[in-house]
Scaffold this motif. Structure first.
Motif, PDB file in Angstrom:
ATOM      1  N   LEU A 258       0.832  -1.201   0.000  1.00  0.00           N
ATOM      2  CA  LEU A 258       0.000   0.000   0.000  1.00  0.00           C
ATOM      3  C   LEU A 258       0.868   1.253   0.000  1.00  0.00           C
ATOM      4  CD1 LEU A 258      -2.856  -0.974   2.443  1.00  0.00           C
ATOM      5  CD2 LEU A 258      -3.132  -0.203   0.098  1.00  0.00           C
ATOM      6  N   LEU A 259       1.958   1.196   0.735  1.00  0.00           N
ATOM      7  CA  LEU A 259       2.857   2.345   0.797  1.00  0.00           C
ATOM      8  C   LEU A 259       3.485   2.596  -0.566  1.00  0.00           C
ATOM      9  CD1 LEU A 259       3.552   4.266   3.008  1.00  0.00           C
ATOM     10  CD2 LEU A 259       5.477   2.841   3.632  1.00  0.00           C
ATOM     11  N   ALA A 260       3.837   1.512  -1.256  1.00  0.00           N
ATOM     12  CA  ALA A 260       4.403   1.653  -2.600  1.00  0.00           C
ATOM     13  C   ALA A 260       3.376   2.299  -3.531  1.00  0.00           C
ATOM     14  CB  ALA A 260       4.821   0.283  -3.141  1.00  0.00           C
ATOM     15  N   ARG A 261       2.106   1.909  -3.358  1.00  0.00           N
ATOM     16  CA  ARG A 261       1.047   2.499  -4.187  1.00  0.00           C
ATOM     17  C   ARG A 261       0.900   3.985  -3.892  1.00  0.00           C
ATOM     18  NH1 ARG A 261      -4.585  -0.312  -3.574  1.00  0.00           N
ATOM     19  NH2 ARG A 261      -3.212  -2.094  -3.454  1.00  0.00           N
ATOM     20  N   CYS A 262       0.996   4.344  -2.604  1.00  0.00           N
ATOM     21  CA  CYS A 262       0.903   5.768  -2.217  1.00  0.00           C
ATOM     22  C   CYS A 262       2.068   6.556  -2.799  1.00  0.00           C
ATOM     23  CB  CYS A 262       0.891   5.913  -0.694  1.00  0.00           C
ATOM     24  SG  CYS A 262      -0.625   5.308   0.068  1.00  0.00           S
ATOM     25  N   SER A 263       3.232   5.912  -2.866  1.00  0.00           N
ATOM     26  CA  SER A 263       4.397   6.575  -3.430  1.00  0.00           C
ATOM     27  C   SER A 263       4.210   6.818  -4.923  1.00  0.00           C
ATOM     28  CB  SER A 263       5.623   5.700  -3.162  1.00  0.00           C
ATOM     29  OG  SER A 263       6.792   6.366  -3.537  1.00  0.00           O
ATOM     30  N   GLU A 264       3.644   5.835  -5.612  1.00  0.00           N
ATOM     31  CA  GLU A 264       3.347   6.009  -7.039  1.00  0.00           C
ATOM     32  C   GLU A 264       2.303   7.098  -7.246  1.00  0.00           C
ATOM     33  OE1 GLU A 264       6.035   3.904  -8.895  1.00  0.00           O
ATOM     34  OE2 GLU A 264       4.358   4.742 -10.041  1.00  0.00           O
ATOM     35  N   ASP A 265       1.321   7.138  -6.344  1.00  0.00           N
ATOM     36  CA  ASP A 265       0.288   8.180  -6.402  1.00  0.00           C
ATOM     37  C   ASP A 265       0.915   9.561  -6.311  1.00  0.00           C
ATOM     38  OD1 ASP A 265      -2.207   6.409  -4.374  1.00  0.00           O
ATOM     39  OD2 ASP A 265      -1.763   6.333  -6.533  1.00  0.00           O
ATOM     40  N   ARG A 266       1.874   9.692  -5.382  1.00  0.00           N
ATOM     41  CA  ARG A 266       2.540  10.985  -5.179  1.00  0.00           C
ATOM     42  C   ARG A 266       3.208  11.433  -6.469  1.00  0.00           C
ATOM     43  NH1 ARG A 266       7.316  13.150  -5.066  1.00  0.00           N
ATOM     44  NH2 ARG A 266       8.085  11.121  -5.765  1.00  0.00           N
ATOM     45  N   TYR A 267       3.903  10.485  -7.066  1.00  0.00           N
ATOM     46  CA  TYR A 267       4.632  10.789  -8.291  1.00  0.00           C
ATOM     47  C   TYR A 267       3.658  11.213  -9.397  1.00  0.00           C
ATOM     48  CZ  TYR A 267       7.317   9.945 -12.522  1.00  0.00           C
ATOM     49  OH  TYR A 267       7.915  10.077 -13.739  1.00  0.00           O
ATOM     50  N   ARG A 268       2.585  10.450  -9.547  1.00  0.00           N
ATOM     51  CA  ARG A 268       1.605  10.724 -10.608  1.00  0.00           C
ATOM     52  C   ARG A 268       0.914  12.060 -10.380  1.00  0.00           C
ATOM     53  NH1 ARG A 268      -0.252   5.731 -10.786  1.00  0.00           N
ATOM     54  NH2 ARG A 268      -1.760   6.159  -9.172  1.00  0.00           N
ATOM     55  N   TYR A 269       0.585  12.351  -9.125  1.00  0.00           N
ATOM     56  CA  TYR A 269      -0.114  13.592  -8.773  1.00  0.00           C
ATOM     57  C   TYR A 269       0.774  14.798  -9.055  1.00  0.00           C
ATOM     58  CZ  TYR A 269      -3.199  16.560  -5.852  1.00  0.00           C
ATOM     59  OH  TYR A 269      -4.068  17.516  -5.375  1.00  0.00           O
ATOM     60  N   LYS A 270       2.014  14.733  -8.572  1.00  0.00           N
ATOM     61  CA  LYS A 270       2.935  15.842  -8.775  1.00  0.00           C
ATOM     62  C   LYS A 270       3.228  16.019 -10.270  1.00  0.00           C
ATOM     63  CE  LYS A 270       7.381  17.753  -7.614  1.00  0.00           C
ATOM     64  NZ  LYS A 270       8.741  17.572  -7.127  1.00  0.00           N
ATOM     65  N   ASP A 271       3.378  14.906 -10.950  1.00  0.00           N
ATOM     66  CA  ASP A 271       3.627  14.933 -12.394  1.00  0.00           C
ATOM     67  C   ASP A 271       2.503  15.672 -13.104  1.00  0.00           C
ATOM     68  OD1 ASP A 271       3.341  12.249 -14.840  1.00  0.00           O
ATOM     69  OD2 ASP A 271       3.972  14.317 -15.084  1.00  0.00           O
TER      70      ASP A 271
END
Lengths: 185, 114
Positions: free
Chosen positions: A132-145
């Motif tokens: 789940l944490l890895a998914r949140c990290s990907e979310d962060r990247y996608r959101y900021k992107d």
């Protein structure tokens, strides 16, 4: 005070012992035996020792879980702050330097809060929340992107607010799931 | 492989504290300007001297995805992903995830961003 929890435990033990002794199948000799007392003493000490260790471990685990939940809530708060700023900036046709600095600062706060949570999960050596944490990290990247790609830092792309909100909802959903997961550990 | 000695490039002090958009046409302090006027030259210098180039990302107001991708993804498109990964390193005490983000842009440079 922690020692108060031992009083009901002791009372429960005494009552249980008397009730056990009152059973017909249990024959209690009306004799005083030092062997019996020694056995009882050793058993009691062992019981107290195990209880102490268990209580200590359980207290530590609870404290770690509370800390992780607190850190996860910090991430949620940081994400909401970013979305609030996006809400204000979306109508603008041209950002000023102050706008860009404010959004960058909020994004940095979000990144750093997620990093803190990641470090804390690794520090607690918890395996459950890893995916789940890895998914949140990907979310962060996608959101900021999405937020900071062209035409940023001049403005947001026209009509991008709905997608910003969709990404924001996804982030919060995954973070909420993570909090539930941590709470169940 | 032993670690290479390092040249340092501080974006905030040597280029701008407010990195801008992706291209020159979009505005000032663009990634295109940074790449053409500073990054390419400094990177080539590091490679020719057998050193690595350490990029300090701290001290500014923050970086947009468009700036980082155009600058460092652009560097990888011009000089090659493996060469860039071998001779480039990043430092960010203010936002540790930036390092991972930029490395991702470099790796994705040839396959296309997004």
């Amino acid at each position: 005070m922690k020692w108060t929890v031992w009083i009901p435990a002791l009372l429960l033990g005494l009552v249980s012992g008397f009730m056990l002794g009152a059973l017909r199948v249990v024959r209690v000799k009306p004799e005083f035996s030092f062997d019996g007392l020694a056995t009882l003493g050793i058993g009691l000490l062992l019981f107290l020792g195990v209880q102490l260790v268990y209580t200590r471990i359980s207290d530590d685990r609870r404290a770690e879980r509370d800390l992780l939940i607190s850190l996860a809530k910090d991430v949620v708060a940081a994400v909401d702050e970013v979305d609030g700023i996006c809400e204000q900036l979306n109508p603008l046709e041209q950002f000023q330097d102050g706008h860009v600095a404010t959004l960058n600062s909020a994004l940095q706060k979000y990144s750093n809060s997620l990093r803190m949570l990641d470090a804390a999960v690794k520090g607690c050596k918890l395996e459950g929340p890893g995916d789940l944490l890895a998914r949140c990290s990907e979310d962060r990247y996608r959101y900021k992107d999405f937020l900071t790609d062209s035409p940023y830092p001049n403005r947001f792309a026209a009509g991008s607010r709905r997608q910003q909100q969709a990404l924001h909802s996804q982030l919060k959903e995954n973070l909420t799931t993570l909090i539930f997961k941590i709470n169940r550990i | 492989m032993p670690a290479l000695s390092q040249l340092l490039l501080r974006i905030a002090s040597e280029f701008s504290k407010t990195p801008g958009p992706r291209t020159r046409a979009e505005g000032k302090h663009s990634a295109e300007e940074f790449l053409d006027t500073i990054l390419l030259n400094r990177f080539d210098q590091a490679v020719s001297e057998g050193q690595s180039l350490l990029i300090d990302l701290d001290g500014g107001y923050g970086y947009g995805t468009s700036f980082l991708e155009e600058a460092f993804g652009g560097l990888a498109r011009q000089r090659g992903v493996e060469v860039v990964l071998q001779h480039l390193d990043f430092k960010s005490d203010e936002e540790p995830y930036l390092r991972d983000d930029v490395t991702r842009f470099i790796r994705q440079a040839k396959t296309g961003f997004r």
